[in-house]
Design a protein around this motif. Structure first.
Motif, short mmCIF file in Angstrom:
data_model
loop_
_atom_site.label_atom_id
_atom_site.label_comp_id
_atom_site.label_asym_id
_atom_site.label_seq_id
_atom_site.Cartn_x
_atom_site.Cartn_y
_atom_site.Cartn_z
N GLU A 6 0.82 -1.24 -0.17
CA GLU A 6 -0.11 0.06 -0.08
C GLU A 6 0.87 1.15 0.02
OE1 GLU A 6 -2.22 -3.29 2.67
OE2 GLU A 6 0.15 -2.45 2.45
N SER A 7 0.47 2.41 -0.64
CA SER A 7 1.13 3.41 -0.74
C SER A 7 0.13 4.62 -0.89
CB SER A 7 2.17 3.51 -1.84
OG SER A 7 1.44 3.40 -2.96
N GLY A 8 0.60 5.72 -0.68
CA GLY A 8 -0.10 7.19 -1.02
C GLY A 8 -0.76 7.90 0.19
N GLY A 9 -0.40 7.44 1.31
CA GLY A 9 -0.80 7.85 2.62
C GLY A 9 0.10 9.01 2.76
N GLY A 10 -0.36 9.93 4.20
CA GLY A 10 0.65 11.15 4.45
C GLY A 10 -0.41 11.85 5.23
N LEU A 11 0.16 12.89 5.43
CA LEU A 11 -0.55 14.06 6.13
C LEU A 11 -1.45 15.28 5.25
CD1 LEU A 11 -1.10 15.53 8.78
CD2 LEU A 11 1.07 16.68 8.68
N VAL A 12 -2.51 15.24 5.83
CA VAL A 12 -3.49 16.36 4.94
C VAL A 12 -4.42 16.86 6.21
CG1 VAL A 12 -5.06 14.35 4.47
CG2 VAL A 12 -5.01 16.25 2.99
N GLN A 13 -4.84 18.09 5.62
CA GLN A 13 -5.71 18.84 6.45
C GLN A 13 -6.91 18.11 6.28
OE1 GLN A 13 -5.00 23.21 5.52
NE2 GLN A 13 -3.73 23.30 7.18
N ALA A 14 -8.01 18.76 7.12
CA ALA A 14 -9.31 18.38 7.23
C ALA A 14 -10.00 18.90 5.70
CB ALA A 14 -10.16 18.64 8.21
N GLY A 15 -10.75 18.22 5.19
CA GLY A 15 -11.32 18.65 3.83
C GLY A 15 -10.59 18.18 2.75
N GLY A 16 -9.42 17.82 2.97
CA GLY A 16 -8.38 17.45 1.84
C GLY A 16 -8.56 16.03 1.28
N SER A 17 -7.91 15.61 0.22
CA SER A 17 -8.05 14.54 -0.42
C SER A 17 -6.93 13.82 -0.65
CB SER A 17 -8.56 14.48 -1.92
OG SER A 17 -9.74 15.34 -1.86
N LEU A 18 -6.53 12.48 -0.59
CA LEU A 18 -5.64 11.54 -0.97
C LEU A 18 -5.91 10.33 -1.85
CD1 LEU A 18 -3.98 10.98 2.58
CD2 LEU A 18 -2.95 12.12 0.52
N ARG A 19 -5.00 9.80 -2.34
CA ARG A 19 -5.49 8.68 -3.09
C ARG A 19 -4.26 7.49 -2.82
NH1 ARG A 19 -4.61 7.25 -9.57
NH2 ARG A 19 -6.28 6.12 -10.37
N LEU A 20 -5.00 6.71 -2.39
CA LEU A 20 -4.21 5.32 -1.95
C LEU A 20 -4.22 4.18 -3.03
CD1 LEU A 20 -5.52 4.88 1.70
CD2 LEU A 20 -3.61 6.51 0.71
N GLY A 35 -10.73 -5.48 -1.26
CA GLY A 35 -11.28 -4.56 -0.21
C GLY A 35 -10.23 -3.52 0.39
N TRP A 36 -10.69 -2.43 1.05
CA TRP A 36 -9.80 -1.40 1.71
C TRP A 36 -10.44 -1.52 3.29
CZ3 TRP A 36 -5.37 0.99 0.79
CH2 TRP A 36 -5.02 0.97 -0.66
N TYR A 93 -4.07 2.34 6.63
CA TYR A 93 -4.99 1.89 5.64
C TYR A 93 -4.45 0.65 5.14
CZ TYR A 93 -8.08 5.72 6.13
OH TYR A 93 -9.09 6.86 6.72
N TYR A 94 -5.19 -0.28 4.91
CA TYR A 94 -4.90 -1.75 4.34
C TYR A 94 -5.50 -2.10 3.32
CZ TYR A 94 -2.43 -2.18 8.75
OH TYR A 94 -1.73 -1.94 9.99
N CYS A 95 -5.13 -2.83 2.21
CA CYS A 95 -6.18 -3.48 1.17
C CYS A 95 -5.74 -4.94 1.50
CB CYS A 95 -5.76 -3.07 -0.29
SG CYS A 95 -4.06 -3.53 -0.82
N ASN A 96 -6.66 -5.62 0.74
CA ASN A 96 -6.53 -7.05 0.74
C ASN A 96 -7.65 -7.74 -0.06
OD1 ASN A 96 -5.74 -9.84 1.37
ND2 ASN A 96 -5.20 -9.15 3.72
N ARG A 97 -7.47 -8.84 -0.34
CA ARG A 97 -8.44 -9.67 -0.99
C ARG A 97 -9.57 -10.11 -0.13
NH1 ARG A 97 -7.66 -15.99 -3.04
NH2 ARG A 97 -7.50 -16.18 -0.70
N ILE A 98 -10.71 -10.50 -0.55
CA ILE A 98 -11.77 -10.84 0.11
C ILE A 98 -12.13 -12.34 -0.46
CG2 ILE A 98 -14.27 -10.69 0.82
CD1 ILE A 98 -13.61 -7.48 0.28
N PRO A 99 -11.74 -13.34 0.36
CA PRO A 99 -11.16 -13.51 1.51
C PRO A 99 -9.70 -13.09 1.57
CG PRO A 99 -11.37 -15.79 0.68
CD PRO A 99 -12.00 -14.86 -0.35
N GLN A 105 1.85 -3.97 5.18
CA GLN A 105 2.41 -3.19 5.85
C GLN A 105 1.42 -2.01 6.27
OE1 GLN A 105 3.35 -2.94 2.98
NE2 GLN A 105 3.36 -0.64 2.62
N GLY A 106 0.68 -1.68 5.33
CA GLY A 106 -0.57 -0.43 5.14
C GLY A 106 0.34 0.91 5.19
#
Length: 113
Positions: A6-20, A35-36, A93-99, A105-106
């Motif tokens: 997983e990648s794309g996380g970070g610090l953002v202000q409320a109201g902002g956007s991120l794409r993981l 799933g996420w 935040y993590y992704c995975n298959r279902i099941p 590592q998230g």
């Protein structure tokens, strides 16, 4: 074996956007539902969104209308577009298959108020 990165996380202000992004290696993505999830400190892992092998989606009430899950089978990648972020979205935040396969590592998302 299957590996999830997983990648794309970070610090953002409320109201902002991120794409993981979640890159799957060791397996073909297109036949699997994905799933996420997220886990905040001291809390259980929480389901956020699901996308089927044919692209149908399901969302948790807490993120419906703000988050969008998508997939690019050619890139073996699943995405989570997160808009109108809130401080309570702070988590790993993590992704995975279902099941599920083994968990990756998230990626950490921190939303400041």
């Amino acid at each position: 074996q299957v590996r999830l990165v997983e990648s794309g996380g970070g610090l953002v202000q409320a109201g902002g956007s991120l794409r993981l992004a979640c890159v799957v290696s060791g397996s073909i993505l297109n036949s699997n539902d994905m799933g996420w999830y997220r886990q905040a400190p001291g809390k259980l892992r929480e389901f956020l969104a699901r996308i089927s092998s044919v692209g149908s989606t399901v969302y948790a009430a807490s993120v419906k209308g703000r988050f969008t899950i998508s997939r690019d089978n050619a890139k073996n990648t699943v995405y989570l577009q997160m808009n109108r972020l809130k401080p309570e979205d702070t988590a790993t935040y993590y992704c995975n298959r279902i099941p599920a396969w083994a968990w990756g590592q998230g990626t950490q998302v921190t939303v400041s108020s």
